[in-house]
Design a protein around this motif. Structure first.
Motif, PDB file in Angstrom:
ATOM      1  N   ASN A 145      22.154  47.493 -17.471  1.00 56.90           N
ATOM      2  CA  ASN A 145      21.546  48.795 -17.754  1.00 56.90           C
ATOM      3  C   ASN A 145      22.443  49.636 -18.661  1.00 56.90           C
ATOM      4  O   ASN A 145      21.952  50.346 -19.550  1.00 56.90           O
ATOM      5  CB  ASN A 145      21.262  49.550 -16.448  1.00 56.90           C
ATOM      6  N   TRP A 146      23.741  49.567 -18.401  1.00 58.00           N
ATOM      7  CA  TRP A 146      24.691  50.294 -19.261  1.00 58.00           C
ATOM      8  C   TRP A 146      24.577  49.808 -20.705  1.00 58.00           C
ATOM      9  O   TRP A 146      24.506  50.625 -21.645  1.00 58.00           O
ATOM     10  CB  TRP A 146      26.119  50.087 -18.744  1.00 58.00           C
ATOM     11  N   GLU A 164      33.200  52.850 -25.729  1.00 60.85           N
ATOM     12  CA  GLU A 164      31.956  53.116 -26.436  1.00 60.85           C
ATOM     13  C   GLU A 164      31.789  52.247 -27.684  1.00 60.85           C
ATOM     14  O   GLU A 164      30.675  52.076 -28.177  1.00 60.85           O
ATOM     15  CB  GLU A 164      31.918  54.592 -26.855  1.00 60.85           C
ATOM     16  N   CYS A 218      23.537  46.670 -13.007  1.00 60.72           N
ATOM     17  CA  CYS A 218      24.142  47.941 -13.407  1.00 60.72           C
ATOM     18  C   CYS A 218      24.809  47.809 -14.772  1.00 60.72           C
ATOM     19  O   CYS A 218      24.659  48.676 -15.645  1.00 60.72           O
ATOM     20  CB  CYS A 218      25.148  48.376 -12.346  1.00 60.72           C
ATOM     21  N   LEU A 219      25.538  46.718 -14.976  1.00 62.06           N
ATOM     22  CA  LEU A 219      26.178  46.486 -16.268  1.00 62.06           C
ATOM     23  C   LEU A 219      25.139  46.278 -17.367  1.00 62.06           C
ATOM     24  O   LEU A 219      25.277  46.813 -18.478  1.00 62.06           O
ATOM     25  CB  LEU A 219      27.106  45.268 -16.184  1.00 62.06           C
ATOM     26  N   GLN A 243      21.238  50.915 -22.353  1.00 60.00           N
ATOM     27  CA  GLN A 243      21.239  52.319 -22.769  1.00 60.00           C
ATOM     28  C   GLN A 243      21.960  52.513 -24.099  1.00 60.00           C
ATOM     29  O   GLN A 243      21.634  53.429 -24.859  1.00 60.00           O
ATOM     30  CB  GLN A 243      21.876  53.193 -21.693  1.00 60.00           C
ATOM     31  N   LYS A 244      22.930  51.650 -24.366  1.00 59.00           N
ATOM     32  CA  LYS A 244      23.682  51.728 -25.615  1.00 59.00           C
ATOM     33  C   LYS A 244      23.077  50.869 -26.726  1.00 59.00           C
ATOM     34  O   LYS A 244      23.623  50.818 -27.830  1.00 59.00           O
ATOM     35  CB  LYS A 244      25.134  51.279 -25.375  1.00 59.00           C
ATOM     36  N   LEU A 281      30.622  53.236 -15.295  1.00 57.17           N
ATOM     37  CA  LEU A 281      30.660  52.392 -16.484  1.00 57.17           C
ATOM     38  C   LEU A 281      30.611  53.247 -17.745  1.00 57.17           C
ATOM     39  O   LEU A 281      31.331  52.988 -18.716  1.00 57.17           O
ATOM     40  CB  LEU A 281      29.497  51.403 -16.469  1.00 57.17           C
ATOM     41  N   GLN A 282      29.775  54.281 -17.741  1.00 56.61           N
ATOM     42  CA  GLN A 282      29.677  55.164 -18.897  1.00 56.61           C
ATOM     43  C   GLN A 282      30.991  55.890 -19.154  1.00 56.61           C
ATOM     44  O   GLN A 282      31.368  56.134 -20.302  1.00 56.61           O
ATOM     45  CB  GLN A 282      28.545  56.171 -18.682  1.00 56.61           C
ATOM     46  N   CYS A 334      23.739  42.005 -24.733  1.00 60.75           N
ATOM     47  CA  CYS A 334      24.465  41.712 -23.492  1.00 60.75           C
ATOM     48  C   CYS A 334      24.155  40.281 -23.068  1.00 60.75           C
ATOM     49  O   CYS A 334      22.995  39.961 -22.793  1.00 60.75           O
ATOM     50  CB  CYS A 334      24.055  42.712 -22.416  1.00 60.75           C
ATOM     51  N   LEU A 351      26.508  53.241 -12.656  1.00 57.96           N
ATOM     52  CA  LEU A 351      26.231  53.434 -14.075  1.00 57.96           C
ATOM     53  C   LEU A 351      27.103  54.538 -14.647  1.00 57.96           C
ATOM     54  O   LEU A 351      27.636  54.428 -15.755  1.00 57.96           O
ATOM     55  CB  LEU A 351      24.748  53.752 -14.273  1.00 57.96           C
TER      56      LEU A 351
END
Length: 241
Positions: free
Chosen positions: A66-67, A45, A63-64, A70-71, A39-40, A75, A36
């Motif tokens: 989740n990224w 962004e 994992c992707l 969070q934004k 990716l961040q 997805c 994560l």
């Protein structure tokens, strides 16, 4: 709207950001160390939506997701289909066809309406044959040089080496060098032989994948670096200029 396209393979995650069909930037990272935090740090962004396809583990896909969560970025995962426009999946169980190969064939139909053999030179080297009418006629899958050398290292005593791409493939003067050179030659000439056979059968050839450029240059063939991402954009209803 800025769309982030992600192709998660067995070895690398490839991505590009495009806006109104114009590619803004692109990049890649190793799947083996995907996190994560990475990716961040590495993904743009400014993405407004994510479209992704993966042949990696579910953990890496999560994992992707989740990224993106969070934004607060929508997805959407793209998977293998039975049909796409005039392209039909030729596998007996269509979902078993890797989505990366499916998307490469989708993109290939945009490049040519001739019979085409799509050659993806990644961890494995895959050959997918599509008729002029859009029927996926079948495939070959052979191990790439890295997989062959890893198999020898795993199953043969006293071979220890770190895999590296050989700049000049010559017979090795140590066991490790001999394995690397031999596997590179096997993968290279195996691909050459199947490409020549496909050409003799009337197929146009499109190459992609990390090791595809060398073969394309040697044989004077067409190499499309982001063929899978082009197919992903097509299926997602996007375009690239």
């Amino acid at each position: 709207m800025a769309e982030l396209l992600v192709d998660m393979g067995n070895a690398r995650l490839k991505w590009r950001l495009q806006e109104q069909g114009v590619v803004q930037c692109s990049g890649a990272m190793l799947v083996s160390v995907l996190s994560l935090g990475q990716l961040q740090a590495d993904l743009p962004e400014s993405a407004s939506v994510v479209y992704w396809a993966s042949v990696a583990s579910d953990e890496k896909g999560l994992c992707l997701e989740n990224w993106a969560h969070q934004k607060n970025t929508p997805c959407h995962q793209i998977t293998t289909q039975d049909y796409w426009q005039d392209l039909s999946n030729g596998y007996q169980q269509p979902q078993q066809l890797g989505v990366d190969r499916w998307l490469a064939m989708v993109a290939a139909r945009q490049y040519t309406q001739n019979a085409v053999c799509v050659v993806d030179c990644g961890s494995a080297i895959t050959f997918d044959y599509v008729s002029a009418g859009g029927l996926h006629e079948g495939s070959y899958i052979i191990p790439g040089a890295r997989l062959m050398s890893q198999a020898l290292a795993r199953d043969t005593a006293q071979i220890n080496f770190t895999y590296q791409t050989l700049e000049d493939v010559q017979p090795g003067t140590s066991t490790a060098q001999a394995v690397l050179a031999g596997c590179s030659q096997m993968a290279h000439y195996g691909a050459f032989g199947l490409v020549r056979e496909a050409q003799e059968r009337g197929y146009e050839i499109l190459l992609c994948g990390g090791d595809g450029l060398v073969i394309a240059n040697d044989l004077g063939l067409t190499y499309v670096e982001q063929l899978v991402l082009d197919g992903l954009a097509q299926v997602a209803g996007l375009h690239k200029h």
